[in-house]
Design an enzyme around this catalytic site. Sequence first.
Site, mmCIF file in Angstrom:
data_model
loop_
_atom_site.group_PDB
_atom_site.id
_atom_site.type_symbol
_atom_site.label_atom_id
_atom_site.label_comp_id
_atom_site.label_asym_id
_atom_site.label_seq_id
_atom_site.Cartn_x
_atom_site.Cartn_y
_atom_site.Cartn_z
ATOM 1 N N GLU A 96 0.801 -1.333 -0.071
ATOM 2 C CA GLU A 96 0.194 0.011 0.026
ATOM 3 C C GLU A 96 0.924 1.230 0.077
ATOM 4 O OE1 GLU A 96 -4.011 -1.272 2.145
ATOM 5 O OE2 GLU A 96 -2.385 -1.307 3.605
ATOM 6 N N CYS A 109 3.600 8.324 1.409
ATOM 7 C CA CYS A 109 4.189 7.418 2.357
ATOM 8 C C CYS A 109 4.172 6.179 1.518
ATOM 9 C CB CYS A 109 3.412 7.167 3.405
ATOM 10 S SG CYS A 109 3.705 6.094 4.506
ATOM 11 N N CYS A 116 6.658 -7.280 6.923
ATOM 12 C CA CYS A 116 7.898 -6.689 7.782
ATOM 13 C C CYS A 116 8.247 -7.681 8.828
ATOM 14 C CB CYS A 116 7.240 -5.737 8.431
ATOM 15 S SG CYS A 116 8.330 -4.633 9.388
ATOM 16 N N CYS A 120 6.979 -5.420 15.693
ATOM 17 C CA CYS A 120 6.475 -4.534 16.495
ATOM 18 C C CYS A 120 5.130 -4.625 16.828
ATOM 19 C CB CYS A 120 6.307 -2.835 16.278
ATOM 20 S SG CYS A 120 8.217 -2.652 15.541
ATOM 21 N N CYS A 123 1.694 -2.402 15.665
ATOM 22 C CA CYS A 123 1.813 -1.998 14.185
ATOM 23 C C CYS A 123 0.860 -3.285 13.481
ATOM 24 C CB CYS A 123 2.997 -1.820 13.850
ATOM 25 S SG CYS A 123 3.022 -1.485 12.227
ATOM 26 N N CYS A 337 -0.654 5.768 10.512
ATOM 27 C CA CYS A 337 0.292 5.184 10.832
ATOM 28 C C CYS A 337 0.003 3.578 11.591
ATOM 29 C CB CYS A 337 1.207 5.906 11.715
ATOM 30 S SG CYS A 337 2.222 6.905 10.950
HETATM 31 N N1 SAH Z 1 9.868 0.076 9.856
HETATM 32 C C1 SAH Z 1 10.143 1.416 9.976
HETATM 33 C C2 SAH Z 1 9.168 2.138 8.833
HETATM 34 C C3 SAH Z 1 7.898 1.958 9.119
HETATM 35 S S1 SAH Z 1 7.393 3.493 9.786
HETATM 36 C C4 SAH Z 1 9.767 1.977 11.239
HETATM 37 O O1 SAH Z 1 9.578 1.395 12.128
HETATM 38 O O2 SAH Z 1 10.406 2.947 11.596
HETATM 39 C C5 SAH Z 1 5.843 3.467 10.260
HETATM 40 C C6 SAH Z 1 5.685 4.513 11.444
HETATM 41 O O3 SAH Z 1 4.289 4.332 11.914
HETATM 42 C C7 SAH Z 1 6.407 4.080 12.630
HETATM 43 O O4 SAH Z 1 7.024 5.190 13.306
HETATM 44 C C8 SAH Z 1 5.599 3.167 13.558
HETATM 45 O O5 SAH Z 1 6.155 3.144 14.680
HETATM 46 C C9 SAH Z 1 4.344 3.889 13.373
HETATM 47 N N2 SAH Z 1 3.267 3.057 13.684
HETATM 48 C C10 SAH Z 1 3.067 1.722 13.801
HETATM 49 N N3 SAH Z 1 1.977 1.217 14.016
HETATM 50 C C11 SAH Z 1 1.344 2.284 14.851
HETATM 51 C C12 SAH Z 1 0.138 2.676 15.217
HETATM 52 N N4 SAH Z 1 -0.705 1.537 15.557
HETATM 53 N N5 SAH Z 1 -0.271 3.910 15.512
HETATM 54 C C13 SAH Z 1 0.664 4.940 15.218
HETATM 55 N N6 SAH Z 1 1.579 4.836 14.675
HETATM 56 C C14 SAH Z 1 2.048 3.589 14.540
#
Ligand code: SAH
Length: 354
Positions: A96, A109, A116, A120, A123, A337
Amino acid sequence: MTKTVGRVSLYDYDRTDWQAFCQARGLPKYRGTQIHEALMRGANQSSLMQNIPNTLKAEIDAAFPKSALSIRKLQVSSIDGSRKYLFQLRDGAMVEAVLMHYHHGASICLSTQVGCCMGCYFCASSQLGFERNLSAGEMLEQFVLVSKEAGLRIHNMVLMGIGEPLDNLDEVLRFVDLVSDPKGVNLGARRITISTSGLIPGIDRLAALRPQFTLSISLHAAEQAKRAEIMPIANRYPLDELMAACKRYLKAGGKRISFEYILLRDFNDRDEDAEALAQLVKPLLCHVNLIPSNEVPGSRYHASRKSQIRRFQSIVESHGIPCTLRRSLGRDIEAACGQLRRSEKEKHSCGDIC
Ligand code: SAH
């Protein structure tokens, strides 16, 4: 773990490559220039290219027999006009991308991997595991198709979609070169942000390049134990080592680092967490970007209360650290995000921007 795909997109080749392609076939160099120009206008298959002789189109098809990457679905947010694109890749994999509108222009974005491996817990992108890396051309093709579909020039790009950019660094760096080509999309490095969950070898590699782009670190906790609780990668690259890598990066000439901090209710959003965060990042040339957490089904973490988010921000700011609150865009289309996923079927990486 890393699965690399090689050059699979017409967009994996630059203008000089296309010129060489034509010359190798006894054709003039300018034909290569024409192919490249057509690609940059969004003609991602030979049948869409104007001014190209059929014999040359047949040569392109013979060299690249598989069909182009395509937009499978487009969702437009009725709240803020953000556009979420679901792309189908040649092998059927899906990723996406999200286009957002800001007062300083349009921002995209993009995803860097199919799935991935970081895992985390808050996420959605990690929930379905990792499938493969995207090639630089597959990233550029998404960029060009989005720009064409929306009919506008894209001014900024964040690699904050699905995937971990530093886990696919060769292709990401090749993509940054391709997208900044003045004869192509011409998006300057200063308009690019690369986000990482904290892969130290990648940060050191970037430092050696004295990059012009912005490095964004997904920090999310100011203590090692807490960080490891939500980000498994912290076990491999502990927080003190990560902060040391950030110092090396700045010392090598890197621009101000952006620390991302997702606020999770009663987990990392207390006043003492804000104090710990301020103490941790204070010695560095940086900016803190607070992210109100977006709900991800199945996650045990919840969004912080608005009043606590404001309190947290003012505590960090009271230490003289620039601290902004990320505006959440595209929530209604699950484009915010952490809400992007590997495929539409599995139901729905990032529509928020710093
Ligand atoms: N793997 C890289 C690139 C992905 S960035 C990284 O972790 O930086 C995706 C962004 O969205 C990151 O800052 C991540 O922490 C944030 N993110 C992930 N899950 C989220 C959620 N449930 N709510 C808000 N932000 C989130």
